[in-house]
Design a protein around this motif. Structure first.
Motif: not given
Length: 612
Positions: A339-344, A346-354, A404-410
Protein backbone atom coordinates in the motif's frame (compact mmCIF):
# COMPACT_ATOMS: atom_id res chain seq x y z
CA UNK A 1 5.34 -42.37 -13.21
CA UNK A 2 1.78 -42.51 -11.85
CA UNK A 3 2.38 -41.98 -8.14
CA UNK A 4 -0.48 -42.73 -5.78
CA UNK A 5 1.29 -42.55 -2.42
CA UNK A 6 4.33 -40.75 -1.05
CA UNK A 7 5.55 -44.23 -0.13
CA UNK A 8 5.95 -44.90 -3.87
CA UNK A 9 8.62 -42.19 -4.25
CA UNK A 10 12.15 -43.46 -4.80
CA UNK A 11 14.13 -40.67 -3.17
CA UNK A 12 17.41 -42.56 -3.49
CA UNK A 13 17.15 -42.56 -7.27
CA UNK A 14 15.88 -38.96 -7.42
CA UNK A 15 18.73 -37.55 -5.35
CA UNK A 16 21.58 -39.44 -7.03
CA UNK A 17 22.66 -36.36 -9.01
CA UNK A 18 24.22 -32.91 -8.69
CA UNK A 19 21.68 -30.16 -8.00
CA UNK A 20 21.74 -26.48 -8.91
CA UNK A 21 23.19 -24.47 -5.99
CA UNK A 22 21.40 -21.78 -4.05
CA UNK A 23 22.33 -18.11 -4.47
CA UNK A 24 24.80 -16.54 -2.04
CA UNK A 25 22.26 -13.88 -1.10
CA UNK A 26 18.59 -13.77 -2.05
CA UNK A 27 18.51 -9.96 -1.79
CA UNK A 28 20.61 -10.00 -4.98
CA UNK A 29 17.72 -11.62 -6.85
CA UNK A 30 14.87 -10.00 -8.80
CA UNK A 31 11.63 -12.00 -8.75
CA UNK A 32 8.99 -12.06 -11.49
CA UNK A 33 5.60 -13.53 -10.60
CA UNK A 34 3.34 -15.05 -13.23
CA UNK A 35 0.26 -17.23 -13.50
CA UNK A 36 1.17 -20.10 -15.83
CA UNK A 37 -2.29 -20.15 -17.44
CA UNK A 38 -1.98 -16.44 -18.24
CA UNK A 39 1.61 -16.14 -19.46
CA UNK A 40 2.45 -18.03 -22.66
CA UNK A 41 1.03 -20.85 -24.76
CA UNK A 42 4.12 -21.03 -26.98
CA UNK A 43 2.16 -20.08 -30.10
CA UNK A 44 3.34 -16.46 -30.42
CA UNK A 45 5.26 -15.06 -33.36
CA UNK A 46 7.42 -11.98 -33.69
CA UNK A 47 8.93 -12.26 -30.21
CA UNK A 48 12.61 -12.90 -29.40
CA UNK A 49 13.52 -16.42 -28.34
CA UNK A 50 15.86 -17.39 -25.52
CA UNK A 51 18.90 -16.72 -27.68
CA UNK A 52 17.58 -13.34 -28.84
CA UNK A 53 16.51 -14.31 -32.36
CA UNK A 54 13.12 -13.17 -33.66
CA UNK A 55 10.64 -16.05 -34.06
CA UNK A 56 8.92 -15.75 -37.46
CA UNK A 57 6.41 -18.58 -37.00
CA UNK A 58 3.41 -18.93 -34.73
CA UNK A 59 -0.31 -18.28 -34.72
CA UNK A 60 -0.44 -15.17 -32.53
CA UNK A 61 0.95 -11.83 -33.78
CA UNK A 62 2.18 -9.02 -31.51
CA UNK A 63 -0.27 -6.62 -29.89
CA UNK A 64 -0.34 -3.19 -31.53
CA UNK A 65 -2.01 -0.04 -30.15
CA UNK A 66 -4.82 -0.43 -32.67
CA UNK A 67 -5.62 -3.85 -31.24
CA UNK A 68 -6.60 -2.45 -27.84
CA UNK A 69 -10.29 -3.14 -27.32
CA UNK A 70 -10.60 -5.53 -30.26
CA UNK A 71 -12.42 -8.05 -28.02
CA UNK A 72 -15.10 -5.68 -26.70
CA UNK A 73 -16.51 -4.03 -29.82
CA UNK A 74 -20.04 -5.03 -28.84
CA UNK A 75 -21.52 -5.84 -25.45
CA UNK A 76 -21.85 -9.50 -26.49
CA UNK A 77 -18.15 -9.56 -27.35
CA UNK A 78 -17.31 -7.82 -24.08
CA UNK A 79 -19.36 -10.38 -22.15
CA UNK A 80 -17.49 -13.20 -23.89
CA UNK A 81 -14.13 -11.58 -23.06
CA UNK A 82 -15.12 -11.17 -19.41
CA UNK A 83 -16.33 -14.77 -19.20
CA UNK A 84 -13.08 -16.03 -20.72
CA UNK A 85 -11.18 -14.47 -17.84
CA UNK A 86 -12.95 -16.70 -15.34
CA UNK A 87 -11.74 -19.96 -16.86
CA UNK A 88 -8.65 -21.61 -18.31
CA UNK A 89 -7.09 -19.57 -21.11
CA UNK A 90 -4.27 -21.86 -22.20
CA UNK A 91 -0.83 -20.92 -20.87
CA UNK A 92 1.62 -23.79 -20.38
CA UNK A 93 4.98 -24.63 -18.83
CA UNK A 94 6.40 -25.25 -22.30
CA UNK A 95 5.21 -21.81 -23.35
CA UNK A 96 6.87 -20.22 -20.32
CA UNK A 97 10.13 -21.97 -21.22
CA UNK A 98 10.17 -20.18 -24.58
CA UNK A 99 9.92 -16.78 -22.83
CA UNK A 100 12.77 -17.14 -20.38
CA UNK A 101 14.97 -15.01 -22.66
CA UNK A 102 12.37 -12.23 -22.44
CA UNK A 103 12.69 -12.40 -18.64
CA UNK A 104 16.49 -12.63 -18.60
CA UNK A 105 16.86 -9.59 -20.87
CA UNK A 106 14.52 -7.67 -18.55
CA UNK A 107 16.85 -8.44 -15.65
CA UNK A 108 14.80 -11.11 -13.88
CA UNK A 109 16.92 -13.63 -11.97
CA UNK A 110 14.19 -15.73 -10.32
CA UNK A 111 10.77 -16.62 -11.68
CA UNK A 112 7.95 -17.31 -9.23
CA UNK A 113 5.62 -19.79 -10.91
CA UNK A 114 2.01 -20.20 -9.81
CA UNK A 115 0.91 -23.68 -8.58
CA UNK A 116 1.04 -26.29 -11.33
CA UNK A 117 -0.20 -29.47 -9.63
CA UNK A 118 -3.28 -31.33 -10.86
CA UNK A 119 -6.52 -29.48 -10.17
CA UNK A 120 -10.01 -30.84 -9.64
CA UNK A 121 -11.24 -31.50 -13.20
CA UNK A 122 -13.87 -29.08 -14.52
CA UNK A 123 -13.46 -26.85 -11.45
CA UNK A 124 -12.05 -23.90 -13.40
CA UNK A 125 -9.21 -23.32 -10.92
CA UNK A 126 -6.83 -22.07 -13.62
CA UNK A 127 -4.85 -20.26 -10.90
CA UNK A 128 -3.68 -23.60 -9.49
CA UNK A 129 -4.77 -23.22 -5.86
CA UNK A 130 -7.41 -26.01 -5.90
CA UNK A 131 -5.24 -29.13 -5.92
CA UNK A 132 -6.64 -32.63 -6.42
CA UNK A 133 -3.37 -34.56 -6.88
CA UNK A 134 -0.23 -33.28 -5.13
CA UNK A 135 1.94 -35.81 -7.01
CA UNK A 136 1.18 -34.85 -10.62
CA UNK A 137 1.33 -31.81 -12.90
CA UNK A 138 -2.02 -30.63 -14.23
CA UNK A 139 -2.35 -31.53 -17.92
CA UNK A 140 -3.56 -28.00 -18.68
CA UNK A 141 -0.03 -26.86 -17.82
CA UNK A 142 1.82 -29.81 -19.32
CA UNK A 143 3.75 -32.71 -17.82
CA UNK A 144 6.40 -33.40 -15.23
CA UNK A 145 8.94 -33.49 -18.06
CA UNK A 146 7.82 -29.99 -19.11
CA UNK A 147 8.51 -28.77 -15.57
CA UNK A 148 11.96 -30.34 -15.56
CA UNK A 149 12.81 -28.84 -18.96
CA UNK A 150 11.61 -25.43 -17.82
CA UNK A 151 13.83 -25.49 -14.73
CA UNK A 152 16.84 -26.83 -16.66
CA UNK A 153 16.54 -24.07 -19.26
CA UNK A 154 16.03 -21.43 -16.59
CA UNK A 155 19.19 -22.54 -14.81
CA UNK A 156 21.15 -22.43 -18.07
CA UNK A 157 20.03 -18.81 -18.47
CA UNK A 158 20.90 -17.83 -14.91
CA UNK A 159 17.31 -17.79 -13.66
CA UNK A 160 16.13 -19.61 -10.55
CA UNK A 161 12.66 -21.12 -10.20
CA UNK A 162 10.43 -20.63 -7.14
CA UNK A 163 7.29 -22.76 -7.20
CA UNK A 164 4.07 -21.67 -5.51
CA UNK A 165 2.85 -24.43 -3.18
CA UNK A 166 -0.28 -24.98 -1.11
CA UNK A 167 -0.45 -26.78 2.25
CA UNK A 168 -3.46 -25.17 3.85
CA UNK A 169 -6.14 -26.61 1.60
CA UNK A 170 -6.98 -28.87 -1.31
CA UNK A 171 -9.49 -28.33 -4.09
CA UNK A 172 -13.20 -29.09 -3.86
CA UNK A 173 -12.51 -32.79 -3.32
CA UNK A 174 -15.47 -33.72 -1.09
CA UNK A 175 -19.06 -32.66 -0.57
CA UNK A 176 -20.82 -31.64 2.60
CA UNK A 177 -24.27 -33.07 3.40
CA UNK A 178 -26.24 -31.38 1.91
CA UNK A 179 -23.95 -30.39 -0.98
CA UNK A 180 -23.68 -26.67 -0.21
CA UNK A 181 -20.90 -24.40 1.06
CA UNK A 182 -21.77 -23.90 4.75
CA UNK A 183 -20.39 -21.08 6.90
CA UNK A 184 -17.85 -21.78 9.64
CA UNK A 185 -19.43 -21.99 13.10
CA UNK A 186 -16.68 -23.83 14.98
CA UNK A 187 -18.25 -27.29 14.60
CA UNK A 188 -17.72 -29.98 11.94
CA UNK A 189 -20.48 -30.46 9.38
CA UNK A 190 -21.76 -33.81 8.08
CA UNK A 191 -19.86 -34.95 4.99
CA UNK A 192 -21.36 -36.85 2.05
CA UNK A 193 -18.01 -38.17 0.86
CA UNK A 194 -15.33 -37.66 -1.77
CA UNK A 195 -16.53 -36.34 -5.09
CA UNK A 196 -16.67 -38.66 -8.07
CA UNK A 197 -13.61 -37.25 -9.85
CA UNK A 198 -11.90 -38.76 -12.90
CA UNK A 199 -8.69 -40.38 -11.67
CA UNK A 200 -10.15 -41.10 -8.25
CA UNK A 201 -10.15 -39.30 -4.92
CA UNK A 202 -7.59 -36.79 -3.69
CA UNK A 203 -3.91 -37.84 -3.87
CA UNK A 204 -1.61 -38.85 -2.34
CA UNK A 205 -3.77 -41.59 -0.85
CA UNK A 206 -2.55 -40.54 2.59
CA UNK A 207 -5.01 -37.63 2.26
CA UNK A 208 -7.95 -40.04 1.90
CA UNK A 209 -7.81 -41.02 5.59
CA UNK A 210 -10.53 -39.95 7.99
CA UNK A 211 -9.65 -36.72 9.78
CA UNK A 212 -7.63 -35.23 6.90
CA UNK A 213 -10.00 -32.29 6.46
CA UNK A 214 -11.37 -30.00 9.16
CA UNK A 215 -14.84 -30.00 7.54
CA UNK A 216 -16.02 -26.86 9.35
CA UNK A 217 -17.31 -24.80 6.42
CA UNK A 218 -16.09 -21.63 4.76
CA UNK A 219 -14.42 -18.63 6.35
CA UNK A 220 -16.70 -15.62 6.77
CA UNK A 221 -14.61 -13.46 9.12
CA UNK A 222 -11.09 -13.53 7.69
CA UNK A 223 -9.54 -11.98 10.80
CA UNK A 224 -11.20 -14.05 13.57
CA UNK A 225 -9.19 -16.83 15.15
CA UNK A 226 -9.59 -19.82 14.91
CA UNK A 227 -12.02 -19.31 12.03
CA UNK A 228 -9.33 -18.15 9.61
CA UNK A 229 -7.22 -21.23 10.48
CA UNK A 230 -9.94 -23.91 10.47
CA UNK A 231 -12.25 -22.67 7.74
CA UNK A 232 -12.46 -23.49 4.04
CA UNK A 233 -11.52 -20.98 1.33
CA UNK A 234 -15.01 -20.98 -0.15
CA UNK A 235 -15.17 -24.38 -1.92
CA UNK A 236 -11.45 -25.15 -1.34
CA UNK A 237 -11.29 -27.62 1.53
CA UNK A 238 -9.17 -26.88 4.62
CA UNK A 239 -6.66 -29.59 5.60
CA UNK A 240 -6.12 -30.50 9.26
CA UNK A 241 -2.36 -30.08 9.67
CA UNK A 242 -1.86 -31.02 13.30
CA UNK A 243 -2.30 -29.87 16.89
CA UNK A 244 -0.39 -28.12 19.64
CA UNK A 245 1.72 -25.04 20.20
CA UNK A 246 4.61 -24.31 17.83
CA UNK A 247 7.10 -25.75 20.35
CA UNK A 248 5.11 -28.94 20.91
CA UNK A 249 3.38 -29.33 17.56
CA UNK A 250 2.20 -32.77 16.47
CA UNK A 251 1.96 -32.86 12.68
CA UNK A 252 -0.96 -34.76 11.20
CA UNK A 253 -0.44 -37.62 8.73
CA UNK A 254 -1.70 -35.23 6.05
CA UNK A 255 1.01 -32.64 6.80
CA UNK A 256 3.70 -35.32 6.86
CA UNK A 257 2.51 -36.62 3.48
CA UNK A 258 2.29 -33.16 1.92
CA UNK A 259 5.77 -32.29 3.14
CA UNK A 260 7.10 -35.49 1.60
CA UNK A 261 5.29 -34.68 -1.66
CA UNK A 262 6.91 -31.26 -1.89
CA UNK A 263 10.33 -32.74 -1.10
CA UNK A 264 9.67 -34.94 -4.12
CA UNK A 265 9.13 -31.92 -6.36
CA UNK A 266 12.34 -30.28 -5.15
CA UNK A 267 14.35 -33.36 -6.13
CA UNK A 268 12.38 -34.16 -9.28
CA UNK A 269 12.61 -30.70 -10.83
CA UNK A 270 15.67 -29.16 -9.10
CA UNK A 271 13.63 -26.25 -7.76
CA UNK A 272 15.26 -23.33 -5.94
CA UNK A 273 12.52 -22.21 -3.57
CA UNK A 274 8.84 -22.29 -2.64
CA UNK A 275 6.36 -19.51 -2.21
CA UNK A 276 4.11 -20.98 0.49
CA UNK A 277 0.48 -19.98 0.07
CA UNK A 278 -1.78 -18.70 2.88
CA UNK A 279 0.66 -19.08 5.77
CA UNK A 280 -1.55 -16.78 7.85
CA UNK A 281 -4.22 -19.48 7.72
CA UNK A 282 -1.95 -22.31 8.92
CA UNK A 283 -1.07 -23.26 12.47
CA UNK A 284 2.34 -21.73 13.15
CA UNK A 285 3.49 -25.12 14.34
CA UNK A 286 2.57 -26.60 10.95
CA UNK A 287 4.48 -23.89 9.12
CA UNK A 288 7.50 -24.48 11.39
CA UNK A 289 7.40 -28.24 10.80
CA UNK A 290 7.23 -27.74 7.02
CA UNK A 291 10.01 -25.14 6.99
CA UNK A 292 12.34 -27.30 9.07
CA UNK A 293 11.72 -30.46 7.04
CA UNK A 294 12.08 -28.69 3.69
CA UNK A 295 15.25 -26.85 4.69
CA UNK A 296 16.85 -30.03 5.99
CA UNK A 297 15.97 -31.99 2.86
CA UNK A 298 17.21 -29.24 0.55
CA UNK A 299 20.48 -28.95 2.44
CA UNK A 300 20.96 -32.71 2.22
CA UNK A 301 21.07 -32.44 -1.58
CA UNK A 302 23.30 -29.36 -1.69
CA UNK A 303 20.76 -26.53 -1.71
CA UNK A 304 22.03 -24.59 1.28
CA UNK A 305 19.65 -21.64 0.87
CA UNK A 306 16.49 -23.17 -0.54
CA UNK A 307 14.18 -20.21 0.03
CA UNK A 308 10.73 -20.35 1.61
CA UNK A 309 8.72 -17.22 0.91
CA UNK A 310 5.65 -17.11 3.12
CA UNK A 311 2.47 -15.38 1.99
CA UNK A 312 1.50 -13.48 5.13
CA UNK A 313 -1.32 -11.03 4.56
CA UNK A 314 -1.64 -8.38 7.25
CA UNK A 315 0.65 -5.82 8.77
CA UNK A 316 4.44 -5.83 9.10
CA UNK A 317 4.59 -6.67 12.81
CA UNK A 318 2.41 -9.76 12.34
CA UNK A 319 4.57 -10.86 9.39
CA UNK A 320 7.79 -10.50 11.40
CA UNK A 321 6.37 -12.47 14.34
CA UNK A 322 5.23 -15.20 11.98
CA UNK A 323 8.62 -15.45 10.28
CA UNK A 324 10.42 -15.65 13.57
CA UNK A 325 8.06 -18.31 14.91
CA UNK A 326 7.95 -20.52 11.81
CA UNK A 327 11.48 -20.39 10.39
CA UNK A 328 10.30 -19.32 6.95
CA UNK A 329 12.85 -17.17 5.14
CA UNK A 330 10.91 -14.17 3.82
CA UNK A 331 7.45 -12.64 3.94
CA UNK A 332 5.36 -11.63 0.97
CA UNK A 333 1.99 -9.91 0.78
CA UNK A 334 2.52 -7.47 3.65
CA UNK A 335 -0.22 -4.91 3.15
CA UNK A 336 1.84 -2.07 4.66
CA UNK A 337 4.59 -2.50 2.06
CA UNK A 338 2.32 -2.82 -0.97
CA UNK A 339 0.00 0.00 0.00
CA UNK A 340 2.63 2.54 0.99
CA UNK A 341 4.84 1.82 -2.01
CA UNK A 342 2.00 2.37 -4.46
CA UNK A 343 0.61 5.49 -2.83
CA UNK A 344 4.01 7.06 -2.16
CA UNK A 345 4.63 7.04 -5.90
CA UNK A 346 1.14 8.33 -6.64
CA UNK A 347 1.61 11.18 -4.17
CA UNK A 348 -1.00 10.15 -1.63
CA UNK A 349 1.24 8.99 1.25
CA UNK A 350 4.07 10.62 3.10
CA UNK A 351 7.24 8.94 1.78
CA UNK A 352 8.46 8.59 5.37
CA UNK A 353 5.66 6.06 5.96
CA UNK A 354 7.11 3.73 3.32
CA UNK A 355 10.74 4.15 4.34
CA UNK A 356 9.86 3.80 8.04
CA UNK A 357 8.68 0.25 7.32
CA UNK A 358 12.34 -0.66 7.00
CA UNK A 359 13.91 1.94 9.28
CA UNK A 360 11.96 1.37 12.50
CA UNK A 361 13.16 -2.20 12.89
CA UNK A 362 13.29 -2.23 16.70
CA UNK A 363 9.54 -1.70 16.79
CA UNK A 364 9.05 -5.17 15.36
CA UNK A 365 11.75 -6.91 17.36
CA UNK A 366 14.69 -7.00 14.98
CA UNK A 367 17.95 -5.27 15.71
CA UNK A 368 18.79 -3.71 12.35
CA UNK A 369 16.83 -2.42 9.39
CA UNK A 370 19.29 -4.37 7.21
CA UNK A 371 17.32 -7.43 8.45
CA UNK A 372 14.63 -6.53 5.94
CA UNK A 373 16.84 -6.73 2.88
CA UNK A 374 16.42 -10.51 2.48
CA UNK A 375 13.38 -11.13 4.71
CA UNK A 376 10.71 -9.18 2.82
CA UNK A 377 9.61 -9.58 -0.79
CA UNK A 378 8.44 -6.18 -1.99
CA UNK A 379 6.01 -5.22 -4.72
CA UNK A 380 2.70 -3.46 -5.25
CA UNK A 381 0.63 -5.42 -7.81
CA UNK A 382 -0.24 -9.12 -7.61
CA UNK A 383 -2.98 -11.57 -8.59
CA UNK A 384 -5.06 -11.22 -5.40
CA UNK A 385 -4.69 -7.66 -4.07
CA UNK A 386 -6.25 -8.65 -0.77
CA UNK A 387 -5.54 -5.17 0.59
CA UNK A 388 -7.93 -3.57 -1.95
CA UNK A 389 -10.97 -5.70 -1.12
CA UNK A 390 -13.57 -5.55 -3.93
CA UNK A 391 -11.85 -2.62 -5.68
CA UNK A 392 -8.90 -4.48 -7.18
CA UNK A 393 -6.96 -2.59 -9.84
CA UNK A 394 -3.49 -2.61 -11.32
CA UNK A 395 -1.19 0.33 -10.61
CA UNK A 396 -1.45 1.45 -14.24
CA UNK A 397 -5.26 1.41 -14.35
CA UNK A 398 -5.45 5.19 -14.91
CA UNK A 399 -3.42 7.82 -16.73
CA UNK A 400 -1.38 8.79 -13.66
CA UNK A 401 -0.54 5.15 -13.03
CA UNK A 402 0.53 4.71 -16.65
CA UNK A 403 2.88 7.67 -16.41
CA UNK A 404 4.26 6.79 -12.95
CA UNK A 405 4.66 3.04 -13.56
CA UNK A 406 8.39 3.18 -14.19
CA UNK A 407 8.90 5.27 -11.05
CA UNK A 408 7.05 2.61 -9.04
CA UNK A 409 9.10 -0.21 -10.54
CA UNK A 410 12.29 1.77 -9.88
CA UNK A 411 11.38 2.47 -6.25
CA UNK A 412 10.59 -1.22 -5.78
CA UNK A 413 13.83 -2.37 -7.44
CA UNK A 414 16.19 -0.04 -5.60
CA UNK A 415 14.89 0.02 -2.03
CA UNK A 416 15.35 -2.63 0.67
CA UNK A 417 13.92 -6.10 0.17
CA UNK A 418 13.72 -8.65 -2.61
CA UNK A 419 11.87 -6.89 -5.44
CA UNK A 420 9.09 -8.72 -7.28
CA UNK A 421 7.61 -7.65 -10.62
CA UNK A 422 4.07 -8.83 -11.34
CA UNK A 423 3.76 -10.04 -14.91
CA UNK A 424 2.58 -7.42 -17.36
CA UNK A 425 3.64 -4.45 -15.22
CA UNK A 426 6.57 -3.91 -17.59
CA UNK A 427 4.02 -3.71 -20.44
CA UNK A 428 1.74 -1.26 -18.58
CA UNK A 429 -1.15 -3.72 -18.23
CA UNK A 430 -4.08 -1.79 -16.82
CA UNK A 431 -6.36 -4.60 -15.56
CA UNK A 432 -9.48 -2.68 -16.50
CA UNK A 433 -13.06 -3.88 -16.94
CA UNK A 434 -14.28 -4.67 -20.45
CA UNK A 435 -17.64 -3.20 -21.41
CA UNK A 436 -19.69 -0.04 -21.18
CA UNK A 437 -22.45 -0.79 -18.67
CA UNK A 438 -23.07 -3.07 -15.72
CA UNK A 439 -26.72 -3.97 -16.33
CA UNK A 440 -27.15 -7.73 -16.42
CA UNK A 441 -23.49 -8.32 -15.57
CA UNK A 442 -22.84 -11.25 -13.23
CA UNK A 443 -21.52 -10.19 -9.81
CA UNK A 444 -18.23 -12.01 -10.46
CA UNK A 445 -17.82 -10.10 -13.73
CA UNK A 446 -18.05 -6.60 -12.23
CA UNK A 447 -15.11 -4.16 -12.15
CA UNK A 448 -12.72 -4.81 -9.29
CA UNK A 449 -12.83 -8.61 -9.66
CA UNK A 450 -9.45 -10.28 -9.60
CA UNK A 451 -9.88 -11.79 -13.08
CA UNK A 452 -9.18 -8.39 -14.66
CA UNK A 453 -5.73 -8.20 -13.08
CA UNK A 454 -4.91 -11.64 -14.52
CA UNK A 455 -4.77 -10.86 -18.23
CA UNK A 456 -3.17 -13.33 -20.64
CA UNK A 457 0.21 -12.08 -21.90
CA UNK A 458 -0.11 -14.36 -24.91
CA UNK A 459 -3.54 -13.03 -25.85
CA UNK A 460 -5.92 -15.91 -26.31
CA UNK A 461 -9.53 -15.05 -25.54
CA UNK A 462 -8.60 -12.84 -22.59
CA UNK A 463 -5.76 -10.65 -23.77
CA UNK A 464 -4.55 -7.42 -22.13
CA UNK A 465 -6.19 -4.07 -22.86
CA UNK A 466 -9.46 -5.92 -23.60
CA UNK A 467 -7.94 -7.63 -26.64
CA UNK A 468 -8.06 -11.08 -28.15
CA UNK A 469 -5.52 -13.02 -30.20
CA UNK A 470 -2.51 -10.71 -29.74
CA UNK A 471 0.55 -11.23 -27.51
CA UNK A 472 2.38 -8.59 -25.43
CA UNK A 473 6.00 -9.80 -25.32
CA UNK A 474 7.24 -6.44 -26.57
CA UNK A 475 10.88 -5.77 -25.74
CA UNK A 476 10.66 -2.31 -27.31
CA UNK A 477 8.01 -1.14 -24.80
CA UNK A 478 9.64 1.93 -23.15
CA UNK A 479 8.94 0.72 -19.59
CA UNK A 480 10.47 -2.69 -20.39
CA UNK A 481 13.52 -1.01 -21.92
CA UNK A 482 14.08 1.39 -19.01
CA UNK A 483 13.42 -1.19 -16.31
CA UNK A 484 16.01 -3.44 -17.95
CA UNK A 485 18.55 -0.62 -17.64
CA UNK A 486 17.67 -0.06 -13.97
CA UNK A 487 17.95 -3.76 -13.15
CA UNK A 488 21.31 -3.93 -14.94
CA UNK A 489 22.53 -1.09 -12.71
CA UNK A 490 21.15 -2.88 -9.65
CA UNK A 491 23.11 -5.98 -10.58
CA UNK A 492 26.35 -4.01 -11.02
CA UNK A 493 26.14 -1.83 -7.90
CA UNK A 494 26.18 -3.73 -4.57
CA UNK A 495 24.76 -0.77 -2.63
CA UNK A 496 21.50 -1.05 -4.59
CA UNK A 497 21.04 -4.63 -3.35
CA UNK A 498 22.65 -4.70 0.09
CA UNK A 499 23.10 -1.14 1.26
CA UNK A 500 21.60 0.61 4.26
CA UNK A 501 18.77 2.93 3.30
CA UNK A 502 17.90 6.53 4.23
CA UNK A 503 15.13 8.83 3.11
CA UNK A 504 16.79 12.20 2.44
CA UNK A 505 15.76 15.74 3.34
CA UNK A 506 15.12 18.26 0.57
CA UNK A 507 15.03 22.04 0.21
CA UNK A 508 13.79 24.49 -2.37
CA UNK A 509 16.11 27.31 -1.34
CA UNK A 510 19.10 25.41 0.04
CA UNK A 511 18.48 26.79 3.53
CA UNK A 512 15.41 25.16 5.07
CA UNK A 513 15.49 21.35 4.79
CA UNK A 514 12.92 18.72 5.66
CA UNK A 515 11.56 15.39 4.54
CA UNK A 516 9.11 15.45 1.59
CA UNK A 517 5.62 15.31 3.03
CA UNK A 518 1.95 15.75 2.28
CA UNK A 519 0.02 18.87 3.07
CA UNK A 520 -3.75 18.71 3.34
CA UNK A 521 -5.85 15.75 2.23
CA UNK A 522 -4.09 12.54 1.17
CA UNK A 523 -5.42 12.18 -2.37
CA UNK A 524 -3.55 10.95 -5.45
CA UNK A 525 -1.34 13.73 -6.76
CA UNK A 526 -1.38 15.72 -3.50
CA UNK A 527 2.37 15.34 -3.02
CA UNK A 528 4.18 16.69 -6.06
CA UNK A 529 7.75 16.43 -5.00
CA UNK A 530 11.12 14.86 -5.44
CA UNK A 531 11.39 11.83 -3.16
CA UNK A 532 15.11 11.06 -2.65
CA UNK A 533 16.84 8.27 -0.76
CA UNK A 534 20.34 6.90 -0.34
CA UNK A 535 21.72 3.37 -0.26
CA UNK A 536 25.09 3.14 1.53
CA UNK A 537 27.30 0.06 1.43
CA UNK A 538 30.96 -0.11 2.48
CA UNK A 539 31.31 3.72 2.55
CA UNK A 540 29.83 4.01 -0.95
CA UNK A 541 26.69 6.16 -1.24
CA UNK A 542 24.26 5.95 -4.14
CA UNK A 543 21.66 8.73 -4.30
CA UNK A 544 18.33 7.97 -5.95
CA UNK A 545 15.15 9.96 -6.45
CA UNK A 546 11.73 9.84 -8.08
CA UNK A 547 9.53 12.78 -9.02
CA UNK A 548 5.83 12.32 -8.22
CA UNK A 549 4.89 15.41 -10.26
CA UNK A 550 3.46 14.60 -13.69
CA UNK A 551 3.56 18.16 -15.00
CA UNK A 552 7.28 18.80 -15.25
CA UNK A 553 10.80 18.35 -13.87
CA UNK A 554 11.59 19.49 -10.34
CA UNK A 555 14.89 20.81 -9.00
CA UNK A 556 15.65 20.64 -5.27
CA UNK A 557 18.59 20.50 -2.90
CA UNK A 558 19.03 16.96 -1.56
CA UNK A 559 20.99 16.03 1.56
CA UNK A 560 23.80 13.48 1.22
CA UNK A 561 26.02 11.84 3.83
CA UNK A 562 28.16 14.51 5.49
CA UNK A 563 31.04 12.17 6.29
CA UNK A 564 31.35 10.49 2.90
CA UNK A 565 31.55 13.61 0.73
CA UNK A 566 33.75 16.69 0.78
CA UNK A 567 32.52 20.09 -0.35
CA UNK A 568 33.43 20.51 -4.00
CA UNK A 569 33.30 16.80 -4.79
CA UNK A 570 30.95 15.70 -7.55
CA UNK A 571 28.33 13.02 -8.09
CA UNK A 572 27.72 11.65 -11.59
CA UNK A 573 24.34 10.69 -13.03
CA UNK A 574 24.40 6.93 -13.65
CA UNK A 575 20.80 6.72 -14.81
CA UNK A 576 17.97 9.12 -15.64
CA UNK A 577 14.66 8.81 -17.44
CA UNK A 578 16.02 11.85 -19.29
CA UNK A 579 18.81 10.08 -21.17
CA UNK A 580 20.55 13.37 -21.87
CA UNK A 581 21.30 13.81 -18.17
CA UNK A 582 23.31 10.58 -17.88
CA UNK A 583 26.97 11.42 -17.31
CA UNK A 584 26.27 14.93 -16.03
CA UNK A 585 27.59 15.88 -12.60
CA UNK A 586 26.35 17.77 -9.57
CA UNK A 587 28.62 19.44 -7.02
CA UNK A 588 28.49 18.74 -3.29
CA UNK A 589 28.00 21.92 -1.22
CA UNK A 590 28.08 22.59 2.53
CA UNK A 591 24.32 22.86 3.09
CA UNK A 592 22.47 20.95 5.83
CA UNK A 593 25.76 19.15 6.33
CA UNK A 594 26.25 18.30 2.66
CA UNK A 595 23.80 18.57 -0.23
CA UNK A 596 23.56 18.55 -4.02
CA UNK A 597 21.18 20.34 -6.39
CA UNK A 598 19.24 17.61 -8.15
CA UNK A 599 16.85 17.77 -11.12
CA UNK A 600 14.42 14.88 -11.64
CA UNK A 601 12.26 14.63 -14.80
CA UNK A 602 8.46 14.61 -14.58
CA UNK A 603 7.30 11.22 -13.23
CA UNK A 604 10.97 10.29 -13.54
CA UNK A 605 13.79 8.53 -11.75
CA UNK A 606 17.50 9.30 -11.35
CA UNK A 607 20.55 7.60 -9.86
CA UNK A 608 23.75 9.44 -8.83
CA UNK A 609 27.00 8.12 -7.39
CA UNK A 610 30.43 9.52 -6.62
CA UNK A 611 32.38 10.52 -9.70
CA UNK A 612 35.12 8.00 -10.48
Amino acid sequence: MDLRSVADIDFRALTDRVFHPSPAAWEDEVLYFLLVDRFSDGQERGYRDNLGATVPDGATPPLLPGDHGNAVGTEDEAAAWRAAGGDWVGGTLAGLRTKLGYLRRLGVTAVWVSPILRQVPAAGTYHGYGTHDFLAVDPHFGTGDDLRELVDEAHRLGIRVVLDVVLNHAGDVFAYEPDVVPDWNGRPYPVRGFRDIPGGAVRPVELQRAGTFTGKGRIVDWDRFPEYVEGDFEELKDIHLGTGSPDEYRPSPALIALTRAYQYWIAYADLDGFRVDTVKHMDQGAARYFASAIHEFAQSIGKERFYLIAEITGDRAFAVRTLQSTGMDAALGIADVQDRLEWTVKGARNPAEYFALFRNSLQVGVDSHAWFRDRVVTGYDDHDQVRKGPAKARFAADDAGQRLALAALALNATTLGIPCVYYGSEQLFDGRFGGEGFAGVNLDDLPGHDRYIREAMFGGDFGPFRSRGRHAFDETQPVYVELAKILTLRRRVPALRRGRQYLREISGDGIGFGLPQLWGRAEPGTLRSVVPWSRIFADHEVLLAINTDLSGPLTVWVTVDDGLHAAGATLTCRYSTDAGAIGQTVTVEARNGKAVLLTVPAAGFVVYAATD
